[in-house]
Write a protein that holds these residues in place. Structure first.
Motif, mmCIF file in Angstrom:
data_model
loop_
_atom_site.group_PDB
_atom_site.id
_atom_site.type_symbol
_atom_site.label_atom_id
_atom_site.label_comp_id
_atom_site.label_asym_id
_atom_site.label_seq_id
_atom_site.Cartn_x
_atom_site.Cartn_y
_atom_site.Cartn_z
ATOM 1 N N LEU A 14 5.882 -28.868 -26.678
ATOM 2 C CA LEU A 14 5.851 -29.692 -25.458
ATOM 3 C C LEU A 14 6.538 -31.037 -25.702
ATOM 4 C CD1 LEU A 14 2.266 -28.890 -24.193
ATOM 5 C CD2 LEU A 14 4.398 -28.387 -22.982
ATOM 6 N N GLN A 15 6.311 -31.642 -26.851
ATOM 7 C CA GLN A 15 6.953 -32.926 -27.157
ATOM 8 C C GLN A 15 8.466 -32.779 -27.215
ATOM 9 O OE1 GLN A 15 5.018 -35.616 -27.187
ATOM 10 N NE2 GLN A 15 6.906 -36.786 -27.176
ATOM 11 N N SER A 16 8.952 -31.643 -27.764
ATOM 12 C CA SER A 16 10.400 -31.430 -27.838
ATOM 13 C C SER A 16 11.021 -31.244 -26.454
ATOM 14 C CB SER A 16 10.726 -30.223 -28.730
ATOM 15 O OG SER A 16 10.407 -29.009 -28.070
ATOM 16 N N GLU A 117 6.240 -22.155 -31.097
ATOM 17 C CA GLU A 117 7.148 -22.938 -31.925
ATOM 18 C C GLU A 117 8.118 -22.068 -32.717
ATOM 19 O OE1 GLU A 117 6.689 -26.981 -34.483
ATOM 20 O OE2 GLU A 117 5.316 -25.365 -35.027
ATOM 21 N N ASP A 118 7.693 -20.868 -33.122
ATOM 22 C CA ASP A 118 8.542 -19.997 -33.921
ATOM 23 C C ASP A 118 9.410 -19.067 -33.081
ATOM 24 O OD1 ASP A 118 6.437 -18.469 -32.973
ATOM 25 O OD2 ASP A 118 6.134 -17.384 -34.845
ATOM 26 N N ALA A 122 11.721 -21.201 -27.744
ATOM 27 C CA ALA A 122 10.685 -22.240 -27.638
ATOM 28 C C ALA A 122 11.136 -23.335 -26.673
ATOM 29 C CB ALA A 122 10.389 -22.840 -29.005
ATOM 30 N N GLY A 123 10.252 -23.694 -25.745
ATOM 31 C CA GLY A 123 10.561 -24.748 -24.782
ATOM 32 C C GLY A 123 11.305 -24.279 -23.552
ATOM 33 N N ASP A 180 2.756 -31.327 -15.564
ATOM 34 C CA ASP A 180 2.874 -31.975 -16.867
ATOM 35 C C ASP A 180 4.306 -32.487 -17.037
ATOM 36 O OD1 ASP A 180 3.523 -32.134 -19.807
ATOM 37 O OD2 ASP A 180 1.392 -31.621 -19.952
ATOM 38 N N PRO A 181 4.480 -33.788 -17.289
ATOM 39 C CA PRO A 181 5.836 -34.347 -17.365
ATOM 40 C C PRO A 181 6.655 -33.803 -18.534
ATOM 41 C CG PRO A 181 4.199 -35.982 -18.008
ATOM 42 C CD PRO A 181 3.443 -34.801 -17.479
ATOM 43 N N ARG A 182 6.001 -33.305 -19.569
ATOM 44 C CA ARG A 182 6.761 -32.737 -20.698
ATOM 45 C C ARG A 182 7.449 -31.444 -20.282
ATOM 46 N NH1 ARG A 182 1.704 -32.814 -24.602
ATOM 47 N NH2 ARG A 182 0.937 -31.926 -22.655
ATOM 48 N N ILE A 183 6.788 -30.660 -19.435
ATOM 49 C CA ILE A 183 7.410 -29.442 -18.910
ATOM 50 C C ILE A 183 8.444 -29.824 -17.868
ATOM 51 C CG2 ILE A 183 7.002 -27.309 -17.614
ATOM 52 C CD1 ILE A 183 4.225 -27.228 -19.016
ATOM 53 N N GLY A 184 8.085 -30.737 -16.978
ATOM 54 C CA GLY A 184 9.036 -31.297 -16.026
ATOM 55 C C GLY A 184 9.600 -30.299 -15.026
ATOM 56 N N PHE A 185 8.810 -29.289 -14.646
ATOM 57 C CA PHE A 185 9.324 -28.306 -13.698
ATOM 58 C C PHE A 185 9.283 -28.867 -12.277
ATOM 59 C CE2 PHE A 185 9.089 -24.628 -10.878
ATOM 60 C CZ PHE A 185 10.235 -23.969 -11.295
#
Length: 192
Positions: A14-16, A117-118, A122-123, A180-185
């Motif tokens: 999420l941070q990435s 993450e793996d 991812a993201g 959630d602003p990290r997802i930003g959809f």
């Protein structure tokens, strides 16, 4: 109900994602499978085979899980109209459980977020239109966040099959806010 917390690796994913426009992170997610249904219609109505042993997804991969289904459930989401449509049920995720979603009434935009993450994706965010006008089933792996948005003025009925039975003493479900602003959809509907 107590939700399970995000894992450290999910937090890193999420941070990435934070600050990278969602449009740059959109595409297919590794492991998500889609099976588009075939409607057999005549003057009396229609018939759709939802699931059967030996089914393949749209890419030719085996569609059914290795383990048998443990539970089948149904959810109803009320249509409220508006732009964007007001009813959004997102995001949740599981540690062990696969979800197989089939929207049998109404239409929805299904939004998936790869929190593994793996994973090579991812993201990444994947969106699908699913429902009466786009009949298909979506197989959602563990650690892929998922939710949906009602798209029209009809209520949505979602039938879903899962590989783990629900256990209130040890729920296999975590939540992330739909905005959630990290997802930003961007949940708005574009009118072109």
């Amino acid at each position: 109900m107590a939700w399970i917390p995000l894992t450290e690796s999910m937090g890193r994913v999420l941070q990435s994602m934070d600050g990278v426009p969602a449009a740059q992170r959109t595409g297919r997610i590794d492991g998500v499978m889609v099976k588009t249904f075939t409607k057999h219609a005549d003057q009396r109505g229609y018939f759709i085979e939802q699931l059967k042993r030996g089914d393949l997804d749209d890419d030719g991969r085996p569609f059914l899980p290795d383990q048998p289904f443990a539970q089948m459930s149904r959810s109803l989401a009320y249509a409220r109209g508006g732009n964007p449509p007001e009813l959004i049920k997102a995001f949740h995720w599981h540690r062990r459980q696969w979800d197989y979603w089939d929207i049998v009434q109404g239409n929805a935009r299904v939004v998936l977020v790869d929190l593994r993450e793996d994973s090579p994706t991812a993201g990444r965010i994947q969106t699908l239109i699913v429902g009466e006008h786009a009949p298909k089933m979506v197989a959602i792996p563990p650690f892929v966040g998922h939710g949906y948005q009602v798209l029209d003025l009809r209520d949505v009925i979602l039938n879903y099959y899962v590989t783990e039975p629900y256990d209130p003493a040890d729920p296999d479900e975590g939540r992330i806010a739909w905005d959630d602003p990290r997802i930003g959809f961007d949940w708005r509907i574009d009118n072109i």
